[in-house]
Design a protein around this motif. Structure first.
Motif, short mmCIF file in Angstrom:
data_model
loop_
_atom_site.label_atom_id
_atom_site.label_comp_id
_atom_site.label_asym_id
_atom_site.label_seq_id
_atom_site.Cartn_x
_atom_site.Cartn_y
_atom_site.Cartn_z
N ASP A 404 36.56 54.58 9.11
CA ASP A 404 35.86 55.64 9.82
C ASP A 404 36.87 56.61 10.42
O ASP A 404 37.61 56.27 11.34
N LEU A 405 36.92 57.84 9.91
CA LEU A 405 37.86 58.83 10.40
C LEU A 405 37.56 59.27 11.82
O LEU A 405 38.39 59.91 12.47
N ASP A 406 36.38 58.94 12.33
CA ASP A 406 35.98 59.40 13.66
C ASP A 406 36.48 58.49 14.77
O ASP A 406 36.46 58.88 15.94
N ILE A 407 36.94 57.29 14.45
CA ILE A 407 37.24 56.28 15.48
C ILE A 407 38.74 56.02 15.57
O ILE A 407 39.42 55.82 14.56
N VAL A 408 39.22 56.02 16.82
CA VAL A 408 40.59 55.61 17.14
C VAL A 408 40.50 54.53 18.21
O VAL A 408 39.74 54.67 19.18
N ALA A 416 42.66 46.12 30.90
CA ALA A 416 43.12 45.11 29.92
C ALA A 416 42.09 44.91 28.82
O ALA A 416 41.75 43.78 28.44
N CYS A 417 41.56 46.00 28.28
CA CYS A 417 40.57 45.93 27.22
C CYS A 417 40.90 46.95 26.14
O CYS A 417 41.75 47.82 26.32
N VAL A 418 40.23 46.82 25.01
CA VAL A 418 40.39 47.76 23.91
C VAL A 418 39.17 48.66 23.89
O VAL A 418 38.03 48.20 23.95
N VAL A 419 39.40 49.96 23.79
CA VAL A 419 38.32 50.93 23.76
C VAL A 419 38.37 51.69 22.44
O VAL A 419 39.43 51.85 21.83
N SER A 420 37.21 52.14 22.01
CA SER A 420 37.11 52.99 20.82
C SER A 420 36.84 54.41 21.27
O SER A 420 36.01 54.65 22.15
N TYR A 421 37.54 55.35 20.66
CA TYR A 421 37.35 56.76 21.00
C TYR A 421 36.73 57.48 19.82
O TYR A 421 37.26 57.43 18.70
N SER A 422 35.59 58.11 20.04
CA SER A 422 34.92 58.90 19.02
C SER A 422 35.44 60.33 19.08
O SER A 422 35.26 61.02 20.10
N ILE A 423 36.09 60.77 18.03
CA ILE A 423 36.66 62.11 17.99
C ILE A 423 35.56 63.16 18.05
O ILE A 423 35.69 64.18 18.73
N GLN A 424 34.47 62.91 17.37
CA GLN A 424 33.39 63.89 17.31
C GLN A 424 32.66 64.03 18.64
O GLN A 424 32.39 65.15 19.10
N ASN A 425 32.35 62.90 19.28
CA ASN A 425 31.57 62.92 20.53
C ASN A 425 32.43 62.92 21.78
O ASN A 425 31.90 63.01 22.89
#
Length: 486
Positions: A404-408, A416-425
């Motif tokens: 998914d190109l939208d997620i980093v 101390a957690c992992v988060v997902s960043y939506s480039i579009q939103n």
């Protein structure tokens, strides 16, 4: 992994192709009951009643050899991967059918179609270090069963107690389902397929010499597949660590086609200094890229002749001082869906832009194109705890979503957690709370691991021929053998 070859009895006896139900008598048996459903006025037959009817029905025989291959392929391709390879032992016809390259292509196409309409995540961010005593114990940490969950997670392969042990393995890189690992001290390399559990031990390189003791690091790993998705070869490349800037890139290349390590000393247009904490090189179109100070990356194509290297600069409008000071801790450069991307995070909360990203526009010219720059005021989240830290939290990039190109994916240091960043939103969501806490969790210590969709037989390197030396009086020479283990 079970034996892929059917036994002689299984393959030659025709009764193995038949499914037979026979009539038998059973005393004190009850007649089948019609069980009404409270939600439906129509009568339904219970599961036990169906089994009873089958058990007491007239004997009938069905020869599964009459089943069309097209229907058989549809059925088998929907089974778990382990079951598919077990069914190779049913008969010779099934063995031939499943072993054909057309079946793997059909299986791949069906999986890709299913994934396109499904939100399930079939990969994990894998912690590089594994603290076990033997390499076969490393393979146990790759068991396919642990990836059955569709939920995202960071996979820590070792517990805190195991990390106190002295034996240490490291996951260096992955390529087309194969995994390159090494044992640290003494340095031994392994290439394995976690699905079939097949693995080979690579021969020692120049570090076995008693005259010179070079230090190698930054191991890269690339592999090749043909049009039938069959892996044909792999290449391992490692660079020599030099403490001063030099106009040369010294490296060793191992090819599974030759079974040998070959030395190269390639001239560079400018003096380069390799980042010691740069982790493994990134692979883009089969070309390996190591991070260097000032310029960005030095690239090497192991399949191109004559051998050469080139320098590729990072985007000019990035935070150069921050990148140099923190040795790339706040940036992520990697391939994603055929694109080379550079993602940068501001190292402090008062910077105007929080996230920035560039995409390689022209690889041959080394030209980057700015995709976006986002301030903290633009960010949002639905998580209350993360929202309270949103304006002051420290984020460290980990990896791109491989599909998914939208997620980093990033690590939030304070939580101390992992988060997902939506480039579009421009939205942040908590993706996973890791098992255990590692204060140094960065892209240097993790590698995105895509669950292999199809077993990848490991090409076995040829054993180099032993050089026979002439006998010399009063001297005895011992032969050195290279063993390939499975």
């Amino acid at each position: 992994m079970e034996d892929d070859n059917p036994t002689a009895d299984d393959a030659d006896h025709p009764q193995n192709h038949q499914i037979t139900y026979s009539r038998r008598k059973k005393h004190n048996s009850q007649s089948p009951q019609i069980i009404p459903d409270s939600t439906d006025s129509s009568p339904r037959i219970s599961q036990s009643s169906v089994l009873w009817l089958l058990f007491f029905s007239h004997t009938f025989t069905y020869d599964i050899r009459n089943l069309p291959d097209s229907l058989l392929l549809e059925i088998i391709s929907r089974l778990p991967l382990k079951s598919i390879f077990r069914f190779k032992c049913v008969c010779k016809h099934w063995l031939t059918l499943i072993s054909q390259p057309s079946f793997s292509r059909f299986y791949f196409s069906r999986i890709l179609t299913a994934n396109a309409s499904s939100s399930s995540v079939r990969f994990r961010i894998m912690y590089r270090y594994v603290y076990v005593s033997k390499f076969k114990d490393v393979l146990d940490r790759f068991r396919p069963e642990i990836y059955n969950s569709s939920k995202f997670s960071v996979l820590f392969l070792s517990s805190f107690e195991e990390q106190q042990q002295s034996d240490q393995f490291k996951v260096l890189a992955v390529s087309n389902g194969l995994v390159l690992c090494c044992l640290l001290g003494p340095l031994i390399y392994y290439v394995c397929d976690p699905v079939t559990r097949q693995w080979v031990t690579l021969p020692r390189g120049r570090d076995k010499s008693s005259n010179t003791h070079p230090i190698f690091f930054g191991e890269g790993f690339v592999s090749r597949i043909n049009e039938d998705n069959v892996l044909t070869s792999y290449t391992v490349v490692r660079v020599e660590l030099v403490n001063v800037r030099t106009n040369y890139l010294s490296l060793e290349v191992f090819s599974s086609e030759t079974g040998k390590w070959v030395d190269y000393k390639l001239p560079c247009p400018h003096p380069i200094g390799l980042m010691k904490r740069g982790g493994s090189p990134i692979s883009f179109n089969g070309i390996l890229h190591w991070f260097v100070y000032d310029y960005g990356m030095v690239a090497f194509d192991p399949h191109k002749d004559p051998k050469s290297c080139r320098l590729i600069q990072f985007p000019e409008d990035r935070e150069v001082e921050t990148d140099y000071k923190h040795e790339g801790l706040y940036r992520l450069c990697d391939e994603c869906q055929g694109k080379l991307r550079f993602f940068e995070v501001a190292h402090d909360s008062w910077s105007f832009y929080c996230f920035s990203m560039w995409v390689m526009k022209d690889y041959e010219k080394g030209e980057w194109c700015s995709e976006f720059k986002v301030s903290r005021c633009d960010l949002s989240t639905s998580d209350p705890e993360l929202n309270s830290w949103l304006r002051k939290a420290t984020f460290l990039p980990l990896c791109f979503h491989p599909f998914d190109l939208d997620i980093v994916y990033l690590r939030c240091v304070e939580l101390a957690c992992v988060v997902s960043y939506s480039i579009q939103n421009k939205r942040l969501d908590v993706a996973s709370r890791p098992i255990g806490v590692d204060d140094e969790l960065t892209w240097r210590l993790v590698v995105p691991f895509v669950i292999p969709r199809w077993p990848t037989p490991v090409p076995i390197p040829p054993v180099p021929k032993k050089v026979v030396k002439p006998k010399v009086a009063h001297r005895h020479y011992r032969s050195h053998k290279v063993y390939t283990r499975f």
